[in-house]
Scaffold this motif. Structure first.
Motif, PDB file in Angstrom:
ATOM      1  N   TYR A   1       0.797  -1.233   0.000  1.00 51.67           N
ATOM      2  CA  TYR A   1       0.000   0.000   0.000  1.00 51.67           C
ATOM      3  C   TYR A   1       0.833   1.289   0.000  1.00 51.67           C
ATOM      4  O   TYR A   1       0.561   2.173  -0.819  1.00 51.67           O
ATOM      5  CB  TYR A   1      -0.976  -0.019   1.183  1.00 51.67           C
ATOM      6  CG  TYR A   1      -1.839   1.201   1.277  1.00 51.67           C
ATOM      7  CD1 TYR A   1      -2.907   1.382   0.414  1.00 51.67           C
ATOM      8  CD2 TYR A   1      -1.593   2.183   2.229  1.00 51.67           C
ATOM      9  CE1 TYR A   1      -3.709   2.508   0.498  1.00 51.67           C
ATOM     10  CE2 TYR A   1      -2.390   3.305   2.321  1.00 51.67           C
ATOM     11  CZ  TYR A   1      -3.448   3.458   1.448  1.00 51.67           C
ATOM     12  OH  TYR A   1      -4.235   4.565   1.533  1.00 51.67           O
TER      13      TYR A   1
ATOM     14  N   VAL B   1       0.708   4.104  -3.085  1.00 50.45           N
ATOM     15  CA  VAL B   1       0.283   5.497  -2.889  1.00 50.45           C
ATOM     16  C   VAL B   1       1.365   6.446  -3.398  1.00 50.45           C
ATOM     17  O   VAL B   1       1.066   7.447  -4.060  1.00 50.45           O
ATOM     18  CB  VAL B   1      -0.048   5.759  -1.401  1.00 50.45           C
ATOM     19  CG1 VAL B   1      -0.250   7.238  -1.133  1.00 50.45           C
ATOM     20  CG2 VAL B   1      -1.275   4.968  -0.984  1.00 50.45           C
TER      21      VAL B   1
ATOM     22  N   ARG C   1       3.555   5.874  -5.730  1.00 48.96           N
ATOM     23  CA  ARG C   1       3.589   5.800  -7.200  1.00 48.96           C
ATOM     24  C   ARG C   1       2.353   6.424  -7.833  1.00 48.96           C
ATOM     25  O   ARG C   1       2.360   6.732  -9.019  1.00 48.96           O
ATOM     26  CB  ARG C   1       3.661   4.343  -7.663  1.00 48.96           C
ATOM     27  CG  ARG C   1       4.978   3.680  -7.493  1.00 48.96           C
ATOM     28  CD  ARG C   1       5.025   2.355  -8.243  1.00 48.96           C
ATOM     29  NE  ARG C   1       3.815   1.553  -8.119  1.00 48.96           N
ATOM     30  CZ  ARG C   1       3.631   0.553  -7.253  1.00 48.96           C
ATOM     31  NH1 ARG C   1       4.597   0.237  -6.417  1.00 48.96           N
ATOM     32  NH2 ARG C   1       2.507  -0.120  -7.221  1.00 48.96           N
ATOM     33  N   GLY C   2       1.292   6.556  -7.062  1.00 48.15           N
ATOM     34  CA  GLY C   2       0.033   7.052  -7.611  1.00 48.15           C
ATOM     35  C   GLY C   2      -0.677   5.989  -8.432  1.00 48.15           C
ATOM     36  O   GLY C   2      -1.327   6.299  -9.426  1.00 48.15           O
ATOM     37  N   ASP C   3      -0.539   4.759  -8.024  1.00 54.47           N
ATOM     38  CA  ASP C   3      -1.130   3.621  -8.738  1.00 54.47           C
ATOM     39  C   ASP C   3      -2.647   3.606  -8.514  1.00 54.47           C
ATOM     40  O   ASP C   3      -3.136   3.059  -7.532  1.00 54.47           O
ATOM     41  CB  ASP C   3      -0.488   2.325  -8.230  1.00 54.47           C
ATOM     42  CG  ASP C   3      -0.888   1.111  -9.041  1.00 54.47           C
ATOM     43  OD1 ASP C   3      -1.708   1.250  -9.970  1.00 54.47           O
ATOM     44  OD2 ASP C   3      -0.374   0.022  -8.744  1.00 54.47           O
ATOM     45  N   THR C   4      -3.376   4.206  -9.426  1.00 55.54           N
ATOM     46  CA  THR C   4      -4.828   4.312  -9.257  1.00 55.54           C
ATOM     47  C   THR C   4      -5.522   2.964  -9.390  1.00 55.54           C
ATOM     48  O   THR C   4      -6.562   2.741  -8.755  1.00 55.54           O
ATOM     49  CB  THR C   4      -5.421   5.296 -10.273  1.00 55.54           C
ATOM     50  OG1 THR C   4      -5.089   4.870 -11.589  1.00 55.54           O
ATOM     51  CG2 THR C   4      -4.903   6.697 -10.023  1.00 55.54           C
ATOM     52  N   HIS C   5      -4.975   2.071 -10.193  1.00 52.09           N
ATOM     53  CA  HIS C   5      -5.591   0.738 -10.325  1.00 52.09           C
ATOM     54  C   HIS C   5      -5.550  -0.010  -8.988  1.00 52.09           C
ATOM     55  O   HIS C   5      -6.541  -0.615  -8.585  1.00 52.09           O
ATOM     56  CB  HIS C   5      -4.884  -0.070 -11.414  1.00 52.09           C
ATOM     57  CG  HIS C   5      -5.441  -1.444 -11.584  1.00 52.09           C
ATOM     58  ND1 HIS C   5      -6.693  -1.673 -12.105  1.00 52.09           N
ATOM     59  CD2 HIS C   5      -4.930  -2.655 -11.274  1.00 52.09           C
ATOM     60  CE1 HIS C   5      -6.927  -2.972 -12.114  1.00 52.09           C
ATOM     61  NE2 HIS C   5      -5.869  -3.586 -11.608  1.00 52.09           N
TER      62      HIS C   5
ATOM     63  N   LEU D   1      -5.325   1.337  -5.992  1.00 56.02           N
ATOM     64  CA  LEU D   1      -6.176   2.037  -5.030  1.00 56.02           C
ATOM     65  C   LEU D   1      -7.660   1.813  -5.306  1.00 56.02           C
ATOM     66  O   LEU D   1      -8.451   1.701  -4.375  1.00 56.02           O
ATOM     67  CB  LEU D   1      -5.844   3.519  -5.019  1.00 56.02           C
ATOM     68  CG  LEU D   1      -4.424   3.844  -4.552  1.00 56.02           C
ATOM     69  CD1 LEU D   1      -4.144   5.324  -4.702  1.00 56.02           C
ATOM     70  CD2 LEU D   1      -4.212   3.393  -3.129  1.00 56.02           C
ATOM     71  N   LYS D   2      -8.041   1.714  -6.566  1.00 54.61           N
ATOM     72  CA  LYS D   2      -9.438   1.428  -6.883  1.00 54.61           C
ATOM     73  C   LYS D   2      -9.788  -0.026  -6.566  1.00 54.61           C
ATOM     74  O   LYS D   2     -10.902  -0.319  -6.149  1.00 54.61           O
ATOM     75  CB  LYS D   2      -9.716   1.706  -8.354  1.00 54.61           C
ATOM     76  CG  LYS D   2      -9.814   3.168  -8.682  1.00 54.61           C
ATOM     77  CD  LYS D   2     -10.091   3.375 -10.157  1.00 54.61           C
ATOM     78  CE  LYS D   2     -10.102   4.842 -10.493  1.00 54.61           C
ATOM     79  NZ  LYS D   2     -10.299   5.065 -11.924  1.00 54.61           N
ATOM     80  N   SER D   3      -8.839  -0.919  -6.778  1.00 55.10           N
ATOM     81  CA  SER D   3      -9.100  -2.341  -6.558  1.00 55.10           C
ATOM     82  C   SER D   3      -9.138  -2.707  -5.081  1.00 55.10           C
ATOM     83  O   SER D   3      -9.982  -3.513  -4.669  1.00 55.10           O
ATOM     84  CB  SER D   3      -8.028  -3.181  -7.248  1.00 55.10           C
ATOM     85  OG  SER D   3      -8.049  -2.965  -8.629  1.00 55.10           O
TER      86      SER D   3
ATOM     87  N   GLY E   1      -8.788  -0.345  -2.345  1.00 55.33           N
ATOM     88  CA  GLY E   1      -9.002   0.790  -1.457  1.00 55.33           C
ATOM     89  C   GLY E   1     -10.027   0.512  -0.362  1.00 55.33           C
ATOM     90  O   GLY E   1      -9.965   1.104   0.715  1.00 55.33           O
TER      91      GLY E   1
END
Length: 83
Positions: free
Chosen positions: A26, A30, A32-36, A38-40, A42
């Motif tokens: 985690y 955060v 890296r800004g890995d949105t995938h 965080l969406k998966s 979060g």
């Protein structure tokens, strides 16, 4: 029947191991800004402050113990298991 019970025990332990792995990943996700990521995943972390991301492991271990307590024979042992 033994095979089914082995699967039933292995599944929660595997889930706890996956959550431990995700809580370890985690902070770097955060950064890296890995949105995938965080969406998966979060939903595991949104309840806690960012620096307390590991607390999901405490909650899940507690839930695992609460789920296993009915398998322990004897009411006295079950009561002491909670403490």
């Amino acid at each position: 029947m033994i095979l089914v019970s082995m699967f039933a025990v292995a599944l929660p332990i595997a889930m706890l191991a996956k959550i431990a792995f995700l809580s370890r990943q985690y902070p770097s996700a955060v950064r890296r800004g890995d949105t995938h990521f965080l969406k998966s995943y979060g939903f595991l972390f949104f309840r806690f402050r960012p620096h307390a991301h590991w607390y999901i492991l405490v909650v899940m271990c507690r839930s695992l113990v609460v789920g296993i307590v009915p398998l322990v024979p004897g009411a006295t042992v079950q009561i002491f298991t909670f403490f």
